[in-house]
Design a protein around this motif. Structure first.
Motif, PDB file in Angstrom:
ATOM      1  N   ILE A   1       0.836  -1.197   0.000  1.00 41.58           N
ATOM      2  CA  ILE A   1       0.000   0.000   0.000  1.00 41.58           C
ATOM      3  C   ILE A   1       0.874   1.252   0.000  1.00 41.58           C
ATOM      4  CG2 ILE A   1      -1.682   1.315   1.354  1.00 41.58           C
ATOM      5  CD1 ILE A   1      -2.879  -1.347   2.248  1.00 41.58           C
ATOM      6  N   LYS A   2       1.960   1.220   0.765  1.00 40.78           N
ATOM      7  CA  LYS A   2       2.882   2.362   0.794  1.00 40.78           C
ATOM      8  C   LYS A   2       3.474   2.607  -0.592  1.00 40.78           C
ATOM      9  CE  LYS A   2       7.007   4.068   3.184  1.00 40.78           C
ATOM     10  NZ  LYS A   2       8.035   3.724   4.216  1.00 40.78           N
ATOM     11  N   LYS A   3       3.751   1.524  -1.326  1.00 39.48           N
ATOM     12  CA  LYS A   3       4.343   1.650  -2.663  1.00 39.48           C
ATOM     13  C   LYS A   3       3.347   2.202  -3.673  1.00 39.48           C
ATOM     14  CE  LYS A   3       6.172  -1.188  -6.471  1.00 39.48           C
ATOM     15  NZ  LYS A   3       6.519  -2.572  -6.905  1.00 39.48           N
ATOM     16  N   PHE A   4       2.149   1.631  -3.686  1.00 34.96           N
ATOM     17  CA  PHE A   4       1.190   1.973  -4.736  1.00 34.96           C
ATOM     18  C   PHE A   4       0.253   3.121  -4.346  1.00 34.96           C
ATOM     19  CE2 PHE A   4       2.181  -2.470  -5.981  1.00 34.96           C
ATOM     20  CZ  PHE A   4       2.524  -2.247  -7.305  1.00 34.96           C
ATOM     21  N   LEU A   5      -0.152   3.168  -3.080  1.00 36.98           N
ATOM     22  CA  LEU A   5      -1.121   4.176  -2.627  1.00 36.98           C
ATOM     23  C   LEU A   5      -0.580   4.885  -1.390  1.00 36.98           C
ATOM     24  CD1 LEU A   5      -4.450   2.091  -2.895  1.00 36.98           C
ATOM     25  CD2 LEU A   5      -3.447   3.563  -4.637  1.00 36.98           C
TER      26      LEU A   5
ATOM     27  N   ARG B   1     -10.013  -1.858  -3.954  1.00 37.52           N
ATOM     28  CA  ARG B   1      -9.219  -0.819  -4.578  1.00 37.52           C
ATOM     29  C   ARG B   1      -8.058  -1.477  -5.306  1.00 37.52           C
ATOM     30  NH1 ARG B   1     -10.084   4.421  -5.773  1.00 37.52           N
ATOM     31  NH2 ARG B   1     -11.366   4.417  -3.891  1.00 37.52           N
ATOM     32  N   HIS B   2      -7.956  -1.225  -6.621  1.00 36.43           N
ATOM     33  CA  HIS B   2      -6.884  -1.797  -7.422  1.00 36.43           C
ATOM     34  C   HIS B   2      -5.612  -0.996  -7.153  1.00 36.43           C
ATOM     35  CE1 HIS B   2      -5.239  -2.805 -11.698  1.00 36.43           C
ATOM     36  NE2 HIS B   2      -4.839  -3.692 -10.805  1.00 36.43           N
ATOM     37  N   LEU B   3      -4.620  -1.629  -6.535  1.00 32.70           N
ATOM     38  CA  LEU B   3      -3.445  -0.889  -6.118  1.00 32.70           C
ATOM     39  C   LEU B   3      -2.694  -0.275  -7.294  1.00 32.70           C
ATOM     40  CD1 LEU B   3      -1.793  -2.873  -3.175  1.00 32.70           C
ATOM     41  CD2 LEU B   3      -3.712  -1.274  -3.166  1.00 32.70           C
ATOM     42  N   GLU B   4      -2.588  -1.019  -8.377  1.00 34.85           N
ATOM     43  CA  GLU B   4      -1.782  -0.538  -9.499  1.00 34.85           C
ATOM     44  C   GLU B   4      -2.371   0.694 -10.188  1.00 34.85           C
ATOM     45  OE1 GLU B   4      -0.235  -4.470  -8.568  1.00 34.85           O
ATOM     46  OE2 GLU B   4      -2.266  -3.699  -8.761  1.00 34.85           O
TER      47      GLU B   4
END
Length: 321
Positions: A9-13, A71-74
């Protein structure tokens, strides 16, 4: 696993706020275990679970644990994830005995078939690591058609003359969408009024939920056709009229004295189909279509084509009123 979810989550959002970091699921078999804060990984994609979807019918909300709002992370886009859930049950409609069952791969086929056709929900599918078919669906922003119709703040006569013709015309196009499935040897499988949505931005009518299938040997597409008839009855009446609900829709219950056993639906036995006995201004051409779905009918529509021919003739008459 919480640290892995946190890092993803930190990486994508990085700006996304979440109060729980759960587990990463690559095997979606045990969908009951997946809850808020968990991640579903399918292929190279990650979906953050926010909640279980609910089905609202008859004033009740039933959670659908195999359908997750995510929620789609990408891409940071909202998605609906449908996981594998099998069930089967029998249904009786008049003289017909129908075996219904849920088929995830049938829904995946239809998603491929209707890609780009905005009369239908859009999405794609992929298999998890053990072969479960996971469908990834775009969120339709809008309301169910029946809710839209119910919320039109006018009496039935005003609705029928001022609103119904446009609704009827767009509904015929929705029936053409079901015909498209049938022409490609596919069935919707669960045609009913809460599965036809009105998209807010465009006003398009869009079908959702294709994972039911059925066996009806007398007519392989018959259940879809009965479903289309039931929706039309609702749209023509601006409600499902039953002996118990007549008064709340402004109808004098004394009308029941002229409504016989054959005036009710063959699908749901307490719904009045012979609407002309309640609203005398409904044209005979429309009422005759509705009566094909009554318990007194001995002739049922064999195809969506037949139904649409009658509806288009009726629409021309209604437009001329």
């Amino acid at each position: 696993m919480s640290s892995e979810v946190r890092e993803l989550i930190k990486k994508f959002l990085p700006d996304y706020s979440i109060s729980r970091f759960g587990s990463v699921y690559t095997d979606t078999t045990e969908f009951m275990n997946m809850d808020y804060g968990d991640l579903i990984k399918v292929g190279d994609e990650h979906f953050l679970v926010l909640k279980n979807e609910q089905e609202r019918r008859f004033g009740l909300a039933d959670p659908k644990y195999w359908v997750k709002r995510c929620r789609h992370l990408e891409t940071n886009e909202p998605k609906i994830i449908k996981l594998v859930f099998y069930e089967k049950f029998p249904m009786n409609i008049g003289p017909f005995k129908i075996q219904c069952f849920r088929s995830p791969r049938k829904e995946a086929r239809i998603l491929d078939l209707v890609r780009g056709d905005m009369r239908f929900m859009q999405g794609y599918s992929n298999d998890d690591i053990v072969g479960n078919n996971v469908r990834v669906l775009d969120v339709i922003r809008g309301k169910r058609l029946d809710v839209v119709v119910h919320d039109i703040p006018v009496d039935h006569r005003t609705y029928f003359y001022e609103y119904f013709p446009d609704i009827f015309e767009k509904y015929i196009d929705s029936c053409a969408a079901i015909k498209f499935l049938h022409d490609n040897d596919e069935k919707h499988g669960d045609v009913r009024r809460d599965h036809l949505w009105v998209e807010s931005e465009t006003g398009n009518y869009r079908w959702i939920d294709f994972d039911y299938a059925f066996d009806l040997y007398e007519n392989p597409f018959g259940l879809d056709i009965f479903g289309l008839g039931s929706i039309l009855i609702y749209l023509a009446g601006k409600a499902n009229l039953t002996p118990q609900t007549l008064r709340e829709h402004g109808v004098d219950p004394a009308v029941l004295s002229v409504i016989g056993a054959g005036d009710y639906s063959v699908v749901i036995g307490n719904r009045v189909v012979n609407l002309r006995k309640i609203y005398e201004y409904i044209p005979s051409s429309l009422n005759n279509i509705l009566m094909h779905f009554s318990s007194s009918s001995s002739v049922f529509y064999e195809s969506v084509d037949e139904l649409m021919v009658d509806m288009n003739k009726c629409l021309k008459e209604i437009r001329g009123l």
